[in-house]
Design a protein around this motif. Structure first.
Motif, PDB file in Angstrom:
ATOM      1  N   ARG A   1       0.881  -1.169   0.000  1.00 14.33           N
ATOM      2  CA  ARG A   1       0.000   0.000   0.000  1.00 14.33           C
ATOM      3  C   ARG A   1       0.917   1.218   0.000  1.00 14.33           C
ATOM      4  O   ARG A   1       1.675   1.430   0.939  1.00 14.33           O
ATOM      5  CB  ARG A   1      -0.920  -0.032   1.220  1.00 14.33           C
ATOM      6  N   VAL A   2       0.889   1.980  -1.078  1.00 16.62           N
ATOM      7  CA  VAL A   2       1.828   3.075  -1.282  1.00 16.62           C
ATOM      8  C   VAL A   2       1.258   4.349  -0.678  1.00 16.62           C
ATOM      9  O   VAL A   2       0.184   4.818  -1.069  1.00 16.62           O
ATOM     10  CB  VAL A   2       2.156   3.253  -2.770  1.00 16.62           C
ATOM     11  N   ASP A   3       1.980   4.887   0.271  1.00 10.98           N
ATOM     12  CA  ASP A   3       1.519   6.035   1.046  1.00 10.98           C
ATOM     13  C   ASP A   3       1.716   7.333   0.275  1.00 10.98           C
ATOM     14  O   ASP A   3       2.699   7.507  -0.451  1.00 10.98           O
ATOM     15  CB  ASP A   3       2.318   6.087   2.358  1.00 10.98           C
ATOM     16  N   ALA A   4       0.769   8.256   0.465  1.00 11.51           N
ATOM     17  CA  ALA A   4       0.914   9.658   0.035  1.00 11.51           C
ATOM     18  C   ALA A   4       1.229   9.792  -1.449  1.00 11.51           C
ATOM     19  O   ALA A   4       2.087  10.579  -1.851  1.00 11.51           O
ATOM     20  CB  ALA A   4       1.992  10.352   0.875  1.00 11.51           C
ATOM     21  N   VAL A   5       0.523   9.053  -2.290  1.00 10.14           N
ATOM     22  CA  VAL A   5       0.779   9.109  -3.730  1.00 10.14           C
ATOM     23  C   VAL A   5       0.498  10.498  -4.287  1.00 10.14           C
ATOM     24  O   VAL A   5       1.242  10.995  -5.146  1.00 10.14           O
ATOM     25  CB  VAL A   5      -0.047   8.032  -4.461  1.00 10.14           C
ATOM     26  N   ALA A   6      -0.542  11.150  -3.807  1.00 13.02           N
ATOM     27  CA  ALA A   6      -0.875  12.477  -4.331  1.00 13.02           C
ATOM     28  C   ALA A   6       0.263  13.460  -4.119  1.00 13.02           C
ATOM     29  O   ALA A   6       0.523  14.323  -4.971  1.00 13.02           O
ATOM     30  CB  ALA A   6      -2.160  12.995  -3.682  1.00 13.02           C
ATOM     31  N   SER A   7       0.954  13.355  -3.000  1.00 11.22           N
ATOM     32  CA  SER A   7       2.054  14.284  -2.727  1.00 11.22           C
ATOM     33  C   SER A   7       3.205  14.101  -3.701  1.00 11.22           C
ATOM     34  O   SER A   7       4.022  14.997  -3.890  1.00 11.22           O
ATOM     35  CB  SER A   7       2.562  14.105  -1.294  1.00 11.22           C
ATOM     36  N   MET A   8       3.263  12.934  -4.334  1.00 15.94           N
ATOM     37  CA  MET A   8       4.304  12.655  -5.317  1.00 15.94           C
ATOM     38  C   MET A   8       3.899  13.134  -6.707  1.00 15.94           C
ATOM     39  O   MET A   8       4.747  13.551  -7.500  1.00 15.94           O
ATOM     40  CB  MET A   8       4.586  11.150  -5.352  1.00 15.94           C
ATOM     41  N   LEU A   9       2.619  13.077  -6.999  1.00 16.62           N
ATOM     42  CA  LEU A   9       2.160  13.295  -8.365  1.00 16.62           C
ATOM     43  C   LEU A   9       2.073  14.768  -8.764  1.00 16.62           C
ATOM     44  O   LEU A   9       2.105  15.082  -9.959  1.00 16.62           O
ATOM     45  CB  LEU A   9       0.785  12.658  -8.559  1.00 16.62           C
ATOM     46  N   TYR A  10       1.947  15.661  -7.778  1.00 13.28           N
ATOM     47  CA  TYR A  10       1.713  17.074  -8.095  1.00 13.28           C
ATOM     48  C   TYR A  10       2.897  17.933  -7.668  1.00 13.28           C
ATOM     49  O   TYR A  10       3.314  17.922  -6.504  1.00 13.28           O
ATOM     50  CB  TYR A  10       0.443  17.564  -7.405  1.00 13.28           C
ATOM     51  N   LEU A  11       3.419  18.689  -8.614  1.00 14.31           N
ATOM     52  CA  LEU A  11       4.534  19.586  -8.315  1.00 14.31           C
ATOM     53  C   LEU A  11       4.129  20.674  -7.326  1.00 14.31           C
ATOM     54  O   LEU A  11       4.968  21.183  -6.580  1.00 14.31           O
ATOM     55  CB  LEU A  11       5.041  20.228  -9.609  1.00 14.31           C
TER      56      LEU A  11
ATOM     57  N   GLY B   1       4.202  22.740 -19.069  1.00 16.75           N
ATOM     58  CA  GLY B   1       3.529  23.827 -18.386  1.00 16.75           C
ATOM     59  C   GLY B   1       2.520  23.383 -17.351  1.00 16.75           C
ATOM     60  O   GLY B   1       1.795  24.204 -16.795  1.00 16.75           O
ATOM     61  N   GLY B   2       2.461  22.091 -17.057  1.00 13.02           N
ATOM     62  CA  GLY B   2       1.484  21.569 -16.123  1.00 13.02           C
ATOM     63  C   GLY B   2       2.034  21.360 -14.724  1.00 13.02           C
ATOM     64  O   GLY B   2       3.223  21.557 -14.456  1.00 13.02           O
ATOM     65  N   ARG B   3       1.154  20.918 -13.838  1.00 11.68           N
ATOM     66  CA  ARG B   3       1.520  20.712 -12.441  1.00 11.68           C
ATOM     67  C   ARG B   3       1.849  19.260 -12.124  1.00 11.68           C
ATOM     68  O   ARG B   3       2.203  18.929 -10.992  1.00 11.68           O
ATOM     69  CB  ARG B   3       0.361  21.173 -11.541  1.00 11.68           C
TER      70      ARG B   3
END
Length: 736
Positions: free
Chosen positions: A414-424, A439-441
């Motif tokens: 179970r991979v923790d905090a994926v959202a924190s990795m995906l968004y600059l 030009g994206g985030r």
């Protein structure tokens, strides 16, 4: 008086002679721990007229080289250096005899050995494609050139020099400088005589001349905190895994079409004070009795601060030493497998703490973290983020994922905090982040890492599932990588969790205004492959335990709790429940105390109330596992149909689940505190009668006992029921 001739007899052969002095620059770098190739200076080397022997043994009184049993003293060159030239034609087999305060020690010379790491390993490390990195880096006990010892290797590309320090040299690394293996950035040294159990660190000299000790990033075992040394380890555990059946057959049925009910556990506090092996005597039996298919263990990797619950990892390859050795942890996993229970572990590749002895600025420069300080530091947790754009860092993490699956037989990550990795821009304001090349985030490097990790884990480990804790609407989290997705097998449904807890926390009189919070999840239920999580995050830090979120008096709170679990287990998606919630403890979880087991003690006046909820969870799992309609088509829209989704005024929800053959199960939830008599529901015309298979209002669970007859006939596709108060009822076709 005539002088006595002390020269060796003629038979002793040509005399030793003084070694040529070391170049001053080489000598300075060697003694300061800043030399990239100490093997070129130390050990035995052919020179004009013989073989030069040189060793670095700080604090030694004397050193001799022993050839064919004959010792020849080396001459002190100062600062612990000893050397001599012997008139030999070739480098012979030899050992050293080192004297400390009159005590002599016969040792092998570490600097007579060839590199113990192969060219293929170095090539794969340079390419960032070494899928078994733990077999190449770290401390590996081994026989090398027919000598037992330990090969030490570490990636530190920015260092001037690296030395090994440990309890075998009184933590003075002067005697054991490592050699750089070229462009790979890897440093290596084979230390003969050093074996399992030895404590060690790497003494690194940065390019700026700073010198510091670092724990091994690849250490497979570590000291018990607050001590921070790495420990040389080799596993001697012999797996049974149910005589091999578990590993051979765990992938026979894909997880998406199988029952999947998870009990989340924080091992140090489940039964405080128990070791891995002691937990193995209790945890599998408890989980099996309650009928869960899997346990999910909050992070077990080495972490220095207990209060982080394991989410700030310093030793990614070492199970926490607080509960025992790595082999002890294997024993626990094996025991769970023998009980028929899968094991998922929380894995934390998003960030790591800044402890000065760990990964942060490992070789004096940003290495595992990005060089851009704006991107390096995680704004929420006071930690460093990983540099997903660096291939060696990605390799470190991808190999770590496979390591847990292969070395510890783990069945899921179970991979923790994926959202924190995906968004600059995650938790960052304008100006604190830089857009990607389009030009994206989106963090394109993190996306690539997650895809690589998932693809590698699934390719190498059949039957393993990866699960994303991803809290946004990112598209394609569980879509295969070859279709552009991230490649996870499952995703936590944070939207369902948030919305349903919002609803159930309202007084029943107000629930009609929040009815859509319970139905909205079905709008997107098949956009990903979901797990419905009631995790540790929802029962700590002022959020209250699950039963304490419920409105009303103690009876009503328990009834709401039971009805909610009944709704959850029937809803499309897999289930996860955190420890303590299975028996409705009223207090928030504390890592210091764990679940309040005393609530179940026979001497406690309200023990029956808590045992009733525990009995319900046991029955929920039993009926769930025996009813394919509840799990076989979790990812298929044809497996679900609303029977009643708009009865907001009544606080009633009813839906059908269907298995692959079309057999239905009817779930009806009444989230109002009144009994609803003669309640009408439209059901499939082909089912003449229905029977109750589970009722959360049953007296044995602590309910009021409002039940249904053995069989309820349907007329013209209409079913008339008596709905218990604050309860969920499951019904199946009756043959009567």
């Amino acid at each position: 008086m005539a002088l006595r001739d002390t020269s060796p007899p003629e038979s002793a052969g040509p005399r030793p002679r003084t070694a040529p002095a070391l170049d001053a620059g080489d000598r300075g770098r060697l003694l300061s721990g800043a030399h990239h190739d100490p093997h070129a200076l130390l050990g035995a080397h052919p020179v004009p007229g013989g073989v030069l022997f040189r060793t670095l043994r700080p604090f030694a009184d004397a050193v001799s080289v022993v050839i064919d049993g004959d010792p020849t003293p080396l001459v002190s060159e100062g600062d612990g250096l000893f050397a001599v030239v012997l008139p030999l034609d070739a480098v012979p087999a030899y050992t050293l005899l080192v004297s400390y305060q009159g005590a002599e020690h016969k040792v092998d010379d570490p600097y007579r050995f060839l590199p113990a790491l192969g060219d293929l390993d170095l090539h794969l490390i340079r390419e960032g494609r070494h899928e078994e990195l733990w077999k190449a880096l770290g401390a590996e006990p081994m026989a090398h050139q027919e000598v037992l010892g330990t090969r030490f290797t570490v990636w530190a590309p920015n260092a001037q020099g690296v030395r090994v320090a440990g309890d075998f040299c009184f933590w003075d690394g002067t005697a054991f400088p490592m050699r750089s293996l070229g462009a790979s950035g890897v440093w290596e040294l084979f230390l003969p005589g050093v074996g399992e159990g030895a404590r060690y660190k790497f003494e690194i000299t940065s390019r700026h001349g700073d010198r510091f000790l670092k724990a091994d990033p690849m250490a497979r075992r570590a000291e018990v905190p607050p001590d921070t040394a790495s420990i040389v380890h080799a596993s001697h555990y012999e797996w049974s895994d149910g005589d091999g059946d578990w590993m051979a057959h765990r992938g026979d049925v894909p997880v998406h079409v199988a029952p999947f009910s998870v009990y989340e556990v924080h091992l140090p506090s489940w039964r405080p004070g128990l070791t891995y092996r002691e937990l193995a005597e209790q945890l599998p039996a408890y989980v099996r009795d309650l009928g869960f298919t899997h346990v999910e263990l909050m992070p077990v990797a080495q972490h220095p601060f207990s209060g982080s619950w394991g989410y700030q990892v310093t030793g990614f390859y070492a199970p926490t030493a607080r509960l025992g050795t790595p082999d002890d942890f294997k024993y626990l996993v094996d025991a769970l497998h023998r009980a028929g229970i899968g094991v998922i572990v929380d894995w934390v590749p998003a960030h790591f703490p800044k402890d000065d002895w760990a990964l942060g600025r490992f070789d004096g420069e940003p290495l595992y973290e990005p060089g851009d300080s704006r991107r390096a530091e995680h704004p929420d947790w006071g930690t460093y983020e990983f540099d997903f754009g660096r291939i060696e860092v990605r390799n470190f993490l991808v190999a770590n994922a496979t390591y847990w699956c292969e070395e510890f037989h783990i069945d899921g990550l179970r991979v923790d905090a994926v959202a924190s990795m995906l968004y600059l821009d995650y938790s960052r304001d304008s100006g604190q982040w830089t857009p990607n090349v389009f030009g994206g985030r989106e963090d394109l490097a993190a996306m690539a890492f997650l895809q690589e990790m998932n693809a590698t884990v699934y390719r190498r480990n059949p039957g393993v599932v990866t699960i994303a804790e991803e809290s946004t609407a990112w598209d394609g989290v569980t879509r295969p990588t070859d279709s552009g997705g991230l490649g996870f097998g499952l995703k936590w449904n944070m939207g369902w969790m948030h919305d349903s807890l919002q609803y159930i926390g309202k007084e029943p009189v107000h629930r009609k205004y929040h009815h859509n919070e319970m139905t909205f999840s079905m709008v997107y239920a098949y956009s990903e492959n979901y797990v419905l999580p009631i995790s540790h995050d929802e029962v700590v830090h002022g959020k209250q335990a699950l039963v304490s979120k419920m409105p009303g008096d103690w009876w009503q709170r328990r009834a709401n709790h039971r009805a909610y679990l009944g709704f959850m287990w029937a809803h499309p998606g897999k289930q996860l429940l955190f420890m303590g919630q299975e028996f409705a403890q009223g207090a928030e979880w504390s890592e210091a105390h764990g679940p309040e087991w005393w609530l179940l003690d026979a001497g406690y006046a309200s023990a029956g109330d808590h045992r009733g909820v525990q009995d319900l969870v046991r029955d929920l799992n039993a009926v769930y596992r025996a009813t394919p309609a509840l799990w076989e088509r979790d990812t298929d829209p044809a497996g679900f149909r609303w029977v009643l989704g708009d009865a907001a005024e009544d606080n009633v929800f009813a839906f059908l689940r269907h298995d692959a053959q079309g057999a239905p199960l009817l779930a009806v939830s009444n989230f109002s505190p009144v009994v609803r008599h003669d309640y009408r529901l439209a059901v499939p015309a082909g089912v003449p009668a229905w029977r109750e298979v589970l009722n959360t209002d049953a007296e044995r669970y602590g309910g009021s006992g409002v039940g249904l007859p053995d069989a309820v006939a349907a007329r013209d596709g209409e079913l008339r029921l008596t709905l218990p108060p604050l309860a969920t009822v499951w019904m199946a076709p009756s043959s009567v």
